[in-house]
Design a protein around this motif. Structure first.
Motif, PDB file in Angstrom:
ATOM      1  N   ALA A   7       0.830  -1.207   0.000  1.00  0.00           N
ATOM      2  CA  ALA A   7       0.000   0.000   0.000  1.00  0.00           C
ATOM      3  C   ALA A   7       0.864   1.256   0.000  1.00  0.00           C
ATOM      4  O   ALA A   7       0.566   2.235  -0.703  1.00  0.00           O
ATOM      5  N   VAL A   8       1.945   1.246   0.790  1.00  0.00           N
ATOM      6  CA  VAL A   8       2.862   2.395   0.836  1.00  0.00           C
ATOM      7  C   VAL A   8       3.513   2.616  -0.527  1.00  0.00           C
ATOM      8  O   VAL A   8       3.634   3.757  -1.000  1.00  0.00           O
ATOM      9  N   VAL A   9       3.922   1.517  -1.178  1.00  0.00           N
ATOM     10  CA  VAL A   9       4.529   1.620  -2.517  1.00  0.00           C
ATOM     11  C   VAL A   9       3.532   2.214  -3.501  1.00  0.00           C
ATOM     12  O   VAL A   9       3.869   3.104  -4.310  1.00  0.00           O
ATOM     13  N   TYR A  10       2.270   1.767  -3.453  1.00  0.00           N
ATOM     14  CA  TYR A  10       1.234   2.290  -4.355  1.00  0.00           C
ATOM     15  C   TYR A  10       1.024   3.786  -4.137  1.00  0.00           C
ATOM     16  O   TYR A  10       0.915   4.564  -5.089  1.00  0.00           O
ATOM     17  N   VAL A  11       0.948   4.210  -2.866  1.00  0.00           N
ATOM     18  CA  VAL A  11       0.741   5.627  -2.561  1.00  0.00           C
ATOM     19  C   VAL A  11       1.905   6.469  -3.078  1.00  0.00           C
ATOM     20  O   VAL A  11       1.706   7.539  -3.671  1.00  0.00           O
ATOM     21  N   LEU A  12       3.132   5.987  -2.864  1.00  0.00           N
ATOM     22  CA  LEU A  12       4.298   6.724  -3.354  1.00  0.00           C
ATOM     23  C   LEU A  12       4.281   6.840  -4.879  1.00  0.00           C
ATOM     24  O   LEU A  12       4.639   7.886  -5.432  1.00  0.00           O
ATOM     25  N   CYS A  13       3.868   5.755  -5.528  1.00  0.00           N
ATOM     26  CA  CYS A  13       3.761   5.784  -6.992  1.00  0.00           C
ATOM     27  C   CYS A  13       2.701   6.795  -7.447  1.00  0.00           C
ATOM     28  O   CYS A  13       2.922   7.574  -8.388  1.00  0.00           O
ATOM     29  N   ILE A  14       1.537   6.780  -6.762  1.00  0.00           N
ATOM     30  CA  ILE A  14       0.460   7.701  -7.102  1.00  0.00           C
ATOM     31  C   ILE A  14       0.901   9.149  -6.906  1.00  0.00           C
ATOM     32  O   ILE A  14       0.634  10.034  -7.737  1.00  0.00           O
ATOM     33  N   VAL A  15       1.586   9.423  -5.777  1.00  0.00           N
ATOM     34  CA  VAL A  15       2.072  10.784  -5.494  1.00  0.00           C
ATOM     35  C   VAL A  15       3.054  11.228  -6.575  1.00  0.00           C
ATOM     36  O   VAL A  15       2.987  12.369  -7.083  1.00  0.00           O
ATOM     37  N   THR A  16       3.960  10.334  -6.947  1.00  0.00           N
ATOM     38  CA  THR A  16       4.953  10.668  -7.986  1.00  0.00           C
ATOM     39  C   THR A  16       4.281  10.958  -9.312  1.00  0.00           C
ATOM     40  O   THR A  16       4.618  11.943  -9.997  1.00  0.00           O
ATOM     41  N   ALA A  33       2.847  21.764  -8.008  1.00  0.00           N
ATOM     42  CA  ALA A  33       2.451  20.402  -8.375  1.00  0.00           C
ATOM     43  C   ALA A  33       2.345  19.516  -7.129  1.00  0.00           C
ATOM     44  O   ALA A  33       1.398  18.728  -6.987  1.00  0.00           O
ATOM     45  N   ILE A  34       3.319  19.663  -6.219  1.00  0.00           N
ATOM     46  CA  ILE A  34       3.254  18.911  -4.954  1.00  0.00           C
ATOM     47  C   ILE A  34       2.044  19.344  -4.151  1.00  0.00           C
ATOM     48  O   ILE A  34       1.329  18.512  -3.569  1.00  0.00           O
ATOM     49  N   TYR A  35       1.789  20.664  -4.120  1.00  0.00           N
ATOM     50  CA  TYR A  35       0.670  21.216  -3.355  1.00  0.00           C
ATOM     51  C   TYR A  35      -0.670  20.665  -3.859  1.00  0.00           C
ATOM     52  O   TYR A  35      -1.507  20.208  -3.081  1.00  0.00           O
ATOM     53  N   VAL A  36      -0.870  20.682  -5.173  1.00  0.00           N
ATOM     54  CA  VAL A  36      -2.122  20.191  -5.751  1.00  0.00           C
ATOM     55  C   VAL A  36      -2.274  18.677  -5.502  1.00  0.00           C
ATOM     56  O   VAL A  36      -3.368  18.189  -5.204  1.00  0.00           O
ATOM     57  N   THR A  37      -1.179  17.947  -5.640  1.00  0.00           N
ATOM     58  CA  THR A  37      -1.222  16.487  -5.410  1.00  0.00           C
ATOM     59  C   THR A  37      -1.665  16.162  -3.987  1.00  0.00           C
ATOM     60  O   THR A  37      -2.538  15.316  -3.763  1.00  0.00           O
ATOM     61  N   VAL A  38      -1.063  16.828  -3.016  1.00  0.00           N
ATOM     62  CA  VAL A  38      -1.375  16.557  -1.606  1.00  0.00           C
ATOM     63  C   VAL A  38      -2.816  16.965  -1.289  1.00  0.00           C
ATOM     64  O   VAL A  38      -3.552  16.216  -0.625  1.00  0.00           O
ATOM     65  N   THR A  39      -3.252  18.154  -1.731  1.00  0.00           N
ATOM     66  CA  THR A  39      -4.621  18.596  -1.432  1.00  0.00           C
ATOM     67  C   THR A  39      -5.657  17.694  -2.108  1.00  0.00           C
ATOM     68  O   THR A  39      -6.744  17.471  -1.569  1.00  0.00           O
ATOM     69  N   THR A  40      -5.318  17.164  -3.282  1.00  0.00           N
ATOM     70  CA  THR A  40      -6.251  16.263  -3.975  1.00  0.00           C
ATOM     71  C   THR A  40      -6.359  14.926  -3.254  1.00  0.00           C
ATOM     72  O   THR A  40      -7.460  14.417  -3.028  1.00  0.00           O
ATOM     73  N   LEU A  41      -5.203  14.346  -2.892  1.00  0.00           N
ATOM     74  CA  LEU A  41      -5.208  13.051  -2.196  1.00  0.00           C
ATOM     75  C   LEU A  41      -5.882  13.143  -0.832  1.00  0.00           C
ATOM     76  O   LEU A  41      -6.541  12.204  -0.392  1.00  0.00           O
ATOM     77  N   SER A  42      -5.708  14.274  -0.153  1.00  0.00           N
ATOM     78  CA  SER A  42      -6.307  14.433   1.171  1.00  0.00           C
ATOM     79  C   SER A  42      -7.764  14.872   1.098  1.00  0.00           C
ATOM     80  O   SER A  42      -8.394  15.041   2.141  1.00  0.00           O
ATOM     81  N   THR A  43      -8.260  15.061  -0.112  1.00  0.00           N
ATOM     82  CA  THR A  43      -9.661  15.477  -0.377  1.00  0.00           C
ATOM     83  C   THR A  43      -9.974  16.840   0.245  1.00  0.00           C
ATOM     84  O   THR A  43     -11.138  17.148   0.514  1.00  0.00           O
ATOM     85  N   VAL A  44      -8.939  17.664   0.449  1.00  0.00           N
ATOM     86  CA  VAL A  44      -9.180  19.019   0.976  1.00  0.00           C
ATOM     87  C   VAL A  44      -9.687  19.920  -0.142  1.00  0.00           C
ATOM     88  O   VAL A  44     -10.748  20.547  -0.028  1.00  0.00           O
ATOM     89  N   GLY A  45      -8.932  19.976  -1.231  1.00  0.00           N
ATOM     90  CA  GLY A  45      -9.371  20.731  -2.405  1.00  0.00           C
ATOM     91  C   GLY A  45      -9.698  22.191  -2.138  1.00  0.00           C
ATOM     92  O   GLY A  45     -10.853  22.617  -2.191  1.00  0.00           O
ATOM     93  N   VAL A  65      -9.776   9.217  -8.648  1.00  0.00           N
ATOM     94  CA  VAL A  65     -10.351   7.872  -8.491  1.00  0.00           C
ATOM     95  C   VAL A  65      -9.316   6.884  -7.969  1.00  0.00           C
ATOM     96  O   VAL A  65      -9.568   6.111  -7.029  1.00  0.00           O
ATOM     97  N   SER A  66      -8.143   6.902  -8.563  1.00  0.00           N
ATOM     98  CA  SER A  66      -7.115   5.928  -8.160  1.00  0.00           C
ATOM     99  C   SER A  66      -6.381   6.355  -6.896  1.00  0.00           C
ATOM    100  O   SER A  66      -6.154   5.549  -5.992  1.00  0.00           O
ATOM    101  N   GLY A  67      -6.028   7.625  -6.815  1.00  0.00           N
ATOM    102  CA  GLY A  67      -5.215   8.101  -5.703  1.00  0.00           C
ATOM    103  C   GLY A  67      -5.930   8.139  -4.372  1.00  0.00           C
ATOM    104  O   GLY A  67      -5.421   7.637  -3.362  1.00  0.00           O
ATOM    105  N   VAL A  68      -7.131   8.711  -4.354  1.00  0.00           N
ATOM    106  CA  VAL A  68      -7.876   8.815  -3.101  1.00  0.00           C
ATOM    107  C   VAL A  68      -8.239   7.416  -2.576  1.00  0.00           C
ATOM    108  O   VAL A  68      -8.182   7.144  -1.382  1.00  0.00           O
TER     109      VAL A  68
END
Length: 328
Positions: A7-16, A33-45, A65-68
């Motif tokens: 699961a950790v490997v998948y998350v790191l891949c998704i973040v990358t 790009a890092i900022y948008v990725t983190v806010t999207t994964l955390s569903t903060v938006g 769909v895949s990352g969250v």
């Protein structure tokens, strides 16, 4: 644990993938790009930076769909491992305490340091049931992982000794590093079980008398014992090597034992030489302890009495046979 790693490997891949996607498709800076990725994964938006191109919007849909989903799965997995581990710990502790509660005439070892560790190793190779009390959580966990009944706690506390079954125990080994602690453990154990045999460690010479007064049956000083062993090894190397093998080498076909003769035993009233021949015992008798006195000469002509303690050397099979005869 393998599921968590995946699961950790998948998350790191998704973040990358998210960072690279937003950086190259939306032409964002690496920080954005890092900022948008983190806010999207955390569903903060927050909505301050949004995709403006068609390709960016399509990428964002698939990324959400895949990352969250992956991030959510990892969070659930971490929580389940924590809860499962807690349940296992509680269940394992309860099972261990149930096993300890069933012990009788067992050995309690207080302290799993350098001295206690050697005692534990010896007890593991014997048939004697034993419990270890160790205050260091890491050491206690290590012993428990080796399927050794271990209580993590302070051996000086009455409730800890009671959990170890001090009232039912036959022997207590106080191998703590501090002499004062060993005196305290000895006093506490004796107050709860007057018949218990206590072997206590003493580093300082003056502690020996205090431990004896506290109720210790025997006091052993590692430094004195170590010095005597070195002297014995120098003066009698072959005899020393033989005794070391006899006591500590499980493959060595010679052993030593102390055997108490009960009142109804077949041995009572028998001459040693006659009984040895009759039962074909391949044993050598080293001494007899009778009324706190050691007999060591002309033993073959001695008549065995009730409550004698026979100290014998020989083959384990003959020793086991003599133990049976001494008890029946």
């Amino acid at each position: 644990m393998n599921r968590l790693k995946m699961a950790v490997v998948y998350v790191l891949c998704i973040v990358t993938i998210g960072i690279l996607g937003f950086a190259f498709i939306e032409h964002l800076s690496w920080l954005d790009a890092i900022y948008v990725t983190v806010t999207t994964l955390s569903t903060v938006g927050y909505g301050d930076i949004v995709p403006v191109t068609v390709a960016g919007k399509i990428f964002t849909i698939f990324f959400i769909v895949s990352g969250v989903g992956t991030a959510g799965y990892m969070l659930v997995l971490i929580l389940s491992i924590i809860v499962e581990g807690h349940i296992k710990d509680q269940f394992g502790r309860r099972t261990m305490l149930q096993k300890i509660a069933k012990l009788n005439h067992h050995v309690i070892v207080c302290g799993a340091g350098r001295v206690g560790e050697q005692v534990i190793e010896g007890l593991k190779n014997s048939a004697k049931p034993f419990v270890v009390i160790e205050s260091d959580q890491e050491k206690a966990n290590s012993l428990q992982s080796d399927d050794i009944l271990t209580i993590c706690g302070d051996a000086k506390l009455d409730k800890v000794l009671q959990t170890a079954g001090v009232k039912r125990a036959a022997i207590l080994v106080s191998a703590l590093s501090d002499d004062a602690d060993n005196v305290y453990v000895t006093l506490s154990a004796k107050s709860q079980n007057q018949s218990i045999i206590i072997a206590a460690r003493a580093d300082e010479e003056e502690a020996e008398s205090k431990l004896k007064q506290a109720g210790a049956t025997m006091v052993i000083s590692p430094s004195i014992s170590g010095g005597r062993q070195i002297l014995a090894a120098i003066e009698h190397p072959l005899a020393y090597d033989f005794l070391q093998n006899m006591f500590y080498n499980q493959k060595f076909d010679v052993d030593m034992a102390e055997i108490r003769v009960c009142e109804k035993s077949k041995l009572v009233g028998e001459r040693l030489a006659d009984f040895w021949a009759k039962e074909a015992l391949n044993l050598t008798i080293a001494a007899i302890k009778r009324n706190n006195t050691f007999l060591s000469t002309s033993l073959e002509t001695e008549t065995i009495a009730a409550r004698d303690i026979l100290i014998v050397i020989g083959q384990p099979m003959s020793i086991r046979k003599l133990i049976t005869l001494a008890e029946t």
